[in-house]
Design a protein around this motif. Structure first.
Motif, mmCIF file in Angstrom:
data_model
loop_
_atom_site.group_PDB
_atom_site.id
_atom_site.type_symbol
_atom_site.label_atom_id
_atom_site.label_comp_id
_atom_site.label_asym_id
_atom_site.label_seq_id
_atom_site.Cartn_x
_atom_site.Cartn_y
_atom_site.Cartn_z
ATOM 1 N N GLU A 720 -16.833 0.249 24.416
ATOM 2 C CA GLU A 720 -17.933 1.090 23.920
ATOM 3 C C GLU A 720 -18.333 2.140 24.960
ATOM 4 O O GLU A 720 -18.551 3.308 24.634
ATOM 5 N N PRO A 724 -17.049 7.505 24.688
ATOM 6 C CA PRO A 724 -17.426 8.921 24.879
ATOM 7 C C PRO A 724 -16.748 9.547 26.100
ATOM 8 O O PRO A 724 -16.382 10.734 26.073
ATOM 9 N N GLU A 728 -14.563 12.341 24.347
ATOM 10 C CA GLU A 728 -15.352 13.562 24.266
ATOM 11 C C GLU A 728 -15.077 14.507 25.430
ATOM 12 O O GLU A 728 -15.149 15.720 25.287
ATOM 13 N N THR A 894 -26.449 7.036 31.177
ATOM 14 C CA THR A 894 -25.707 6.290 30.157
ATOM 15 C C THR A 894 -24.355 6.987 29.974
ATOM 16 O O THR A 894 -24.201 8.153 30.353
ATOM 17 N N SER A 896 -23.077 8.371 27.405
ATOM 18 C CA SER A 896 -23.236 9.627 26.658
ATOM 19 C C SER A 896 -23.847 10.714 27.533
ATOM 20 O O SER A 896 -23.426 11.883 27.493
ATOM 21 N N GLU A 897 -24.858 10.338 28.348
ATOM 22 C CA GLU A 897 -25.461 11.313 29.256
ATOM 23 C C GLU A 897 -24.451 11.784 30.309
ATOM 24 O O GLU A 897 -24.411 12.965 30.657
ATOM 25 N N THR A 899 -21.241 11.972 29.959
ATOM 26 C CA THR A 899 -20.276 12.860 29.303
ATOM 27 C C THR A 899 -20.811 14.277 29.217
ATOM 28 O O THR A 899 -20.112 15.248 29.527
ATOM 29 N N GLU A 900 -22.066 14.400 28.828
ATOM 30 C CA GLU A 900 -22.678 15.728 28.698
ATOM 31 C C GLU A 900 -22.766 16.417 30.052
ATOM 32 O O GLU A 900 -22.434 17.597 30.191
#
Length: 914
Positions: A720, A724, A728, A894, A896-897, A899-900
């Motif tokens: 999980e 990302p 991504e 996190t 996702s953070e 990745t951005e």
């Protein structure tokens, strides 16, 4: 009239010809070395193309929607192929699949002859590391714009066929004729193709080749070392170095400091120096340049590095580069164990009596081609994953003592050539395993010298520890003895010795003694009271029960090992003398027996040391087999990495241990203690990368409790978190694991997703050797590589080849690993805090090595992600952070953070390059 070759490639919905369908057909017609026609078409399969196949081929459902059905073009394809020779890369798939489809449409099955370019490439391009079409195209330099599309693949396969045909025509007629004679087991009509080309080869032998006893070899010369009697002094200061380097080398401050440190130590009185220098500063040039002013063939620099790959890199890249700026050139030779080289006399014996086995013959054919190219005779040039095929047992070199000057190939022997070249070299390059084995050799293979430099020195302790472990399986020993009896090896050797009456009785006695030894070992295992079948560490009192019966069997066992070893030594001396007087085929038999002697020598040491040496430094393992009449024993020497105990250590006046990760915060002497030279000075060349601009360290904000989670939950968490990051970011990514089981579990969860997104996910353990895996990763666009132990260090992926490194778990050794457990017990008995002094330092170094995979030049940028919260939530984690560069930005986020933020980081990098 010249034949027409129909070079075909198919793209299909799958690999099952019974249910899958063709979606694209490509064909290139070749005649007389030229393309004379092309035909390609999309085909409507009348079913949906899976996402996986779409990503692989870039052929979409929309693209084939308006295309003809196979029934519409079957006649065209059948007529196109009539009176041609079918050619494909792995013909067994394309030929059968297409034939089935033609039959389905009411046409006859294919009966035209066929040629397989995979098998041709394996024979005539023997030094290629991969025979996949895309890899061959990349290596040879073909334009392959659309891999896995039938028209493009057919074009490349046609080019490959013509390329190989040209190589075949350039081969000596003698070589190609031998290959043709061996080619009978090749696929379909591939052998007939070789015979056809044979008719067009010249009988004239090129100047650079020579024929010896029916085998064509490339001529070899020993390059004499030429002394420059007017050399300049070593340039100590910047101005002198800059003048010396001119336009060939760029002056770099850290590299210059390294050069001076090397030169000063080698001209000092101290024996040892530990030298830490960051990866990417040009370390190899940093030590080759200064030692060129000191080393001579009589007093050479010995360079020991961590792998064969690095040995080759030094020879091919670094030595030629540094020679451009030297008055006295470096002349270097790579030295390896004799087993790396082909024995031409024994290879000739295999040709004289062919083995009826396809793979055996394929290796023979490839080596005949290779022998027209190689001047080293080093098997590593063949880029084989493994060298355990029987042919390599038959033809590998056994050492100079097995040669005779009466043999046809004596003057052309590769091992003799290597040693002759080494005697004219002022730099000898070996790997750590070769250096460490010097202690075990009766006669050293390396000269004594003033200068030894151990490059990638951080890997020396683990390699030394590995070489100090031994194992013996008594059941395997019995099976091997019985197999030799069944195959008749012992009987055939006895036949060879039939006329040698002074030695034949000893051989028969030796053979009988082996049988008694097997019985005695079974009896001894039967006396062991401990009945657990699990592998376990054993203490002396748990092995010996003080019974009279066990004592008698033990003494008998030790006596037989001693007597068999003595008999074996006498037999070996006789067989080595006899070896040069018998036929080549008899030599192969004797060589197999002598290989067995080598195995038994190690076995005798393992068993007798395991039974007799009970000092705390030795760890004894035992696993009894179910019958309790056999078992596996293992022995590890916990002090095996102490270099000061090694024979080779005494033979060098000055030694430098050079590496990128040799110290930890607050304990500069850690490495020195590890290898048993605690008072050795440590010198550090300061870091020169701008980590604040070039790199980022991300630590997961909310993680799982790794130590409490079960295996499935942990794998779910990693899958999980990685999703990302991997899918991504679209960046080349290395994911580092500490356990193969976890790697496989996460791979199973993510590899289909990767395929569906058109990303190549390569995992250690699923794709061949380490080198092949790395090559696949380098060739892939934004590839993903899952690796464990060997990928934490020593992997050179420069520039844009690696942008993201993910550490799934802090790299501590598994404390339940029996060897780690035994080492910690041993250290604790000496009053050493095993966590602070052993486990934590090793983990710190491995984390630094992981970062080192990313930043290897001043232009590299990259990010390291740690998915283990303990890096920030524990005291030891914070100590690990201190082991990383001070100016490395650390960000909690996190996945996702992350990745951005990483996207922004790489976008800024891209903008700065515009």
């Amino acid at each position: 009239m010249k034949p027409i070759y129909a070079v075909v490639d198919l793209e299909t919905t799958g690999t099952d010809a019974a249910v899958d369908r063709i979606i694209q057909f490509g064909c290139v017609l070749v005649q007389d070395g030229k393309v004379v026609n092309r035909f390609a078409t999309d085909i409507n399969p009348d079913r949906r193309i899976s996402r996986q196949i779409q990503n692989l081929t870039h052929i979409t459902n929309q693209q084939v929607k308006q295309a003809p059905y196979f029934e519409d073009v079957a006649d065209i394809i059948f007529n196109l192929l009539s009176n041609t020779i079918f050619v494909a890369h792995n013909i067994y798939f394309d030929y059968q699949f297409l034939s089935n489809e033609l039959v389905r449409c009411g046409l006859p099955a294919l009966t035209i002859p066929g040629i397989d370019t995979v098998e041709l490439a394996q024979v005539f391009l023997p030094t290629e590391s991969s025979f996949r079409l895309g890899d061959l195209a990349d290596s040879i330099g073909f334009v392959h714009e659309n891999p896995h599309q039938a028209d493009s693949d057919a074009e490349v396969t046609a080019a490959l066929l013509m390329y190989i045909e040209a190589i075949m025509k350039e081969l000596p007629r003698t070589t190609l004729k031998q290959i043709a004679l061996l080619s009978g087991q090749m696929g379909m009509q591939t052998s007939a193709f070789i015979y056809d080309v044979l008719k067009e080869t010249s009988t004239t032998l090129p100047e650079e080749l020579e024929e010896v006893d029916g085998i064509v070899l490339r001529k070899k010369t020993v390059k004499t070392f030429v002394y420059n009697h007017y050399p300049n002094d070593y340039p100590q200061i910047k101005a002198e170095k800059t003048a010396q380097f001119q336009a060939h080398l760029t002056y770099r401050k850290q590299q210059a400091r390294l050069m001076n440190a090397v030169y000063n130590h080698f001209t000092d009185t101290e024996k040892n120096l530990i030298l830490e220098a960051e990866t990417g500063m040009g370390k190899t040039i940093g030590y080759l340049f200064p030692t060129a002013y000191l080393a001579t063939p009589d007093n050479p620099l010995i360079v020991s590095t961590s792998s064969i790959l690095l040995q080759n890199q030094i020879m091919a890249k670094d030595v030629p580069l540094v020679n451009q700026v030297l008055d006295q050139s470096i002349q270097a030779t790579v030295v390896k164990s004799h087993r790396h080289y082909i024995d031409l006399q024994r290879f000739k014996a295999t040709l004289d009596q062919p083995v009826d086995q396809k793979q055996y013959a394929q290796y023979q054919m490839g080596m005949l081609v290779w022998l027209t190219k190689t001047v080293t005779g080093d098997f590593d040039e063949l880029n084989l994953v493994r060298l355990d095929h029987p042919i390599f047992t038959d033809i590998r070199h056994r050492g100079l003592e097995f040669l005779s000057d009466t043999q046809a190939f004596y003057a052309h022997d590769f091992l003799r050539h290597v040693y002759a070249q080494a005697a004219q070299s002022n730099v000898l390059i070996v790997n750590h395993a070769f250096l460490l084995q010097e202690t075990k050799r009766q006669q050293p293979l390396l000269p004594a010298s003033d200068f030894l430099l151990i490059d990638e020195a951080q890997q020396l302790p683990s390699q030394a520890e590995g070489l100090s472990q031994y194992s013996f399986d008594s059941a395997y020993f019995k099976r091997q003895y019985m197999q030799f009896n069944e195959e008749g090896l012992f009987d055939q050797v006895a036949d060879v010795l039939e006329q040698e009456q002074q030695i034949l009785p000893l051989f028969k006695l030796y053979r009988d003694a082996l049988a008694i030894l097997i019985d005695t070992q079974e009896a001894f295992f039967g006396t062991i009271d401990r009945v657990s079948d699990d592998r376990q560490v054993l203490q002396r009192h748990e092995l010996f029960n003080d019974s009279v019966q066990q004592g008698q069997i033990y003494r008998k066992l030790m006596l037989y090992y001693q007597e068999i070893s003595e008999m074996q030594q006498q037999l070996q001396q006789f067989l080595m003398a006899l070896h040069v007087r018998i036929t080549a085929q008899q030599q192969l038999l004797v060589a197999r027996l002598l290989d067995y002697f080598d195995q038994f020598h190690i076995q005798a040491y393992t068993v007798t040391t395991w039974l007799e040496s009970w000092h705390p430094r030795y760890v004894h393992w035992l696993k009894l087999h179910p019958s309790h009449q056999s078992g596996t024993i293992e022995l590890a020497d916990l002090e095996g990495k102490q270099v000061s105990e090694s024979i080779w250590y005494q033979r060098y006046r000055h030694i430098i241990y050079l590496g990128g990760t040799l110290r930890i915060p607050g304990n500069k002497a850690y490495y020195a203690h590890q290898i048993g030279i605690p008072d050795t000075p440590v010198k550090t060349i300061p870091a020169f990368y701008d980590y604040e601009k070039q790199a980022r360290l991300y630590v997961v904000k909310q993680g799982i409790s790794i130590q409490q989670a079960d295996a499935d939950s942990y794998a779910d968490y990693l899958a999980e978190a990685l999703t990302p990051i991997l899918f991504e970011l679209q960046q080349p990514t290395l994911v580092l694991f500490t356990a193969h089981e976890t790697l496989k579990a996460v791979y199973d969860r993510l590899h289909k997703k990767a395929m569906n997104q058109g990303r190549e996910l390569i995992a250690q353990g699923t794709g061949g050797s380490r080198e092949k895996i790395l090559k696949k990763f380098l060739l892939a666009e934004n590839g993903i590589l899952f690796g464990t132990n060997s990928f934490w260090e020593g992997v050179d992926l420069p520039g844009q080849a690696l942008k993201v490194a993910v550490v799934t778990r802090l790299p501590f050794e598994n404390p339940q690993n029996p060897l780690v457990k035994a080492r910690h017990t041993y250290l604790a008995a000496q009053g050493i805090d095993t966590f602070k002094e052993d486990a934590l330092p090793k983990a710190i170094l491995r984390l630094r090595q992981a970062l080192g995979r990313l930043i290897r030049s001043e232009k590299d940028t990259g990010v390291m992600i740690v998915l283990d919260r303990r890096l920030l939530s524990t005291k030891y984690g914070k100590r690990m952070v201190k082991g990383l560069p001070k100016n490395l930005p650390l960000i909690e986020a996190t996945p996702s953070e992350m990745t951005e933020d990483i996207c922004h980081f790489f976008e800024k990098e891209k903008q700065s390059l515009l």
